[in-house]
Write a protein that holds these residues in place. Structure first.
Motif, PDB file in Angstrom:
ATOM      1  N   UNK A 148      47.836  52.138  60.156  1.00 25.54           N
ATOM      2  CA  UNK A 148      46.651  51.909  59.325  1.00 25.54           C
ATOM      3  C   UNK A 148      45.910  52.760  60.812  1.00 25.54           C
ATOM      4  N   UNK A 149      45.932  52.242  61.881  1.00 23.25           N
ATOM      5  CA  UNK A 149      44.732  52.454  62.548  1.00 23.25           C
ATOM      6  C   UNK A 149      45.014  54.514  63.390  1.00 23.25           C
ATOM      7  N   UNK A 150      46.466  54.823  62.935  1.00 31.16           N
ATOM      8  CA  UNK A 150      46.533  55.861  63.582  1.00 31.16           C
ATOM      9  C   UNK A 150      45.980  56.891  62.417  1.00 31.16           C
ATOM     10  N   UNK A 206      41.184  56.681  79.516  1.00 32.55           N
ATOM     11  CA  UNK A 206      42.419  56.720  78.580  1.00 32.55           C
ATOM     12  C   UNK A 206      43.182  57.153  77.725  1.00 32.55           C
ATOM     13  N   UNK A 207      42.384  58.653  77.544  1.00 26.54           N
ATOM     14  CA  UNK A 207      43.082  59.193  76.371  1.00 26.54           C
ATOM     15  C   UNK A 207      44.367  59.523  76.483  1.00 26.54           C
ATOM     16  N   UNK A 208      43.933  60.543  78.482  1.00 25.61           N
ATOM     17  CA  UNK A 208      44.128  61.474  78.497  1.00 25.61           C
ATOM     18  C   UNK A 208      45.676  60.905  79.400  1.00 25.61           C
ATOM     19  N   UNK A 247      42.212  60.004  63.634  1.00 28.37           N
ATOM     20  CA  UNK A 247      42.735  61.091  63.985  1.00 28.37           C
ATOM     21  C   UNK A 247      42.689  62.019  64.852  1.00 28.37           C
ATOM     22  N   UNK A 248      43.905  61.917  65.940  1.00 25.79           N
ATOM     23  CA  UNK A 248      43.527  62.885  66.851  1.00 25.79           C
ATOM     24  C   UNK A 248      43.228  61.659  68.222  1.00 25.79           C
ATOM     25  N   UNK A 254      43.085  51.229  69.564  1.00 22.61           N
ATOM     26  CA  UNK A 254      42.422  52.115  69.738  1.00 22.61           C
ATOM     27  C   UNK A 254      41.940  53.231  70.223  1.00 22.61           C
ATOM     28  N   UNK A 255      41.615  54.394  70.914  1.00 19.83           N
ATOM     29  CA  UNK A 255      40.872  55.134  72.029  1.00 19.83           C
ATOM     30  C   UNK A 255      40.765  55.746  70.699  1.00 19.83           C
ATOM     31  N   UNK A 256      39.619  56.493  71.247  1.00 25.99           N
ATOM     32  CA  UNK A 256      39.271  57.647  70.667  1.00 25.99           C
ATOM     33  C   UNK A 256      37.713  58.357  71.314  1.00 25.99           C
TER      34      UNK A 256
END
Length: 190
Positions: free
Chosen positions: A17-19, A181-183, A23-24, A44-46
């Motif tokens: 659900x979180x993913x 955190x994203x990278x 998106x991305x 969830x990290x965006x």
């Protein structure tokens, strides 16, 4: 007839659900806060948001929830409690009004999640708690880029974090931490 929802049942459905909602972005299990003192069940990290989800399955206890709420509320941009009816009323007394509430119900036909309250932006994030999400080398690299590493090279994480809080505006600092955190490619216990 209702069945008991368990963490092992809830977590995969929540991750999916979180993913799908981000998106991305990146979904991480057991993100350590305060160097692992508290762990975010699902994060969830965006680029725009660090959202923590705390799971309280029917068989869990709420004894640690106040400490978890305190630490999540310092470091996260948004937070959501994921729980069944068994803990719902007590949990509502513990979590702040800006936290989201996702109710989970399991029956013979599967698992259902219902958004009871949407998460809102954290009204008072703490810059130092945000810095603690960075590893030593990540904090030092950021200070080097800023030209602000002099006097703290070779120092503890605490010294690096203090310097970051001193020289970087909070919004910029939070954005950089999300970017790192994203990278981040290698995840380890913090």
């Amino acid at each position: 007839m209702a069945c008991t929802a368990r963490d092992r049942d809830i977590r995969p459905a929540l991750r999916q659900r979180v993913a799908e909602a981000a998106p991305g972005g990146r979904v991480v299990d057991e993100l350590g806060l305060c160097h692992g003192f508290v762990r975010v069940d699902v994060a969830s990290i965006t680029a725009d948001c660090l959202h923590g989800y705390e799971l309280k399955a029917d068989r869990d206890t709420l004894s640690r929830l106040p400490v978890q709420v305190e630490h999540y509320s310092q470091a996260m941009d948004r937070c959501t409690l994921v729980t069944g009816d068994g803990h719902l009323q007590e949990a509502l007394r513990v979590v702040p009004s800006w936290w989201g509430i996702l109710r989970v119900e399991a029956d013979l036909f599967g698992l259902r999640m219902e958004q009871l309250r949407a998460a809102r932006p954290n009204p008072a994030p703490d810059a130092l708690a945000t810095c603690r999400l960075l590893w030593h080398k990540e904090a030092l690299a950021f200070l080097e880029e800023l030209g602000a590493a002099r006097g703290v090279r070779g120092k503890s994480r605490a010294a690096l974090y203090a310097r970051l809080v001193e020289v970087v505006p909070e919004a910029q600092l939070r954005a950089r931490v999300r970017q790192v955190l994203l990278k981040r490619e290698e995840w380890r216990a913090s």
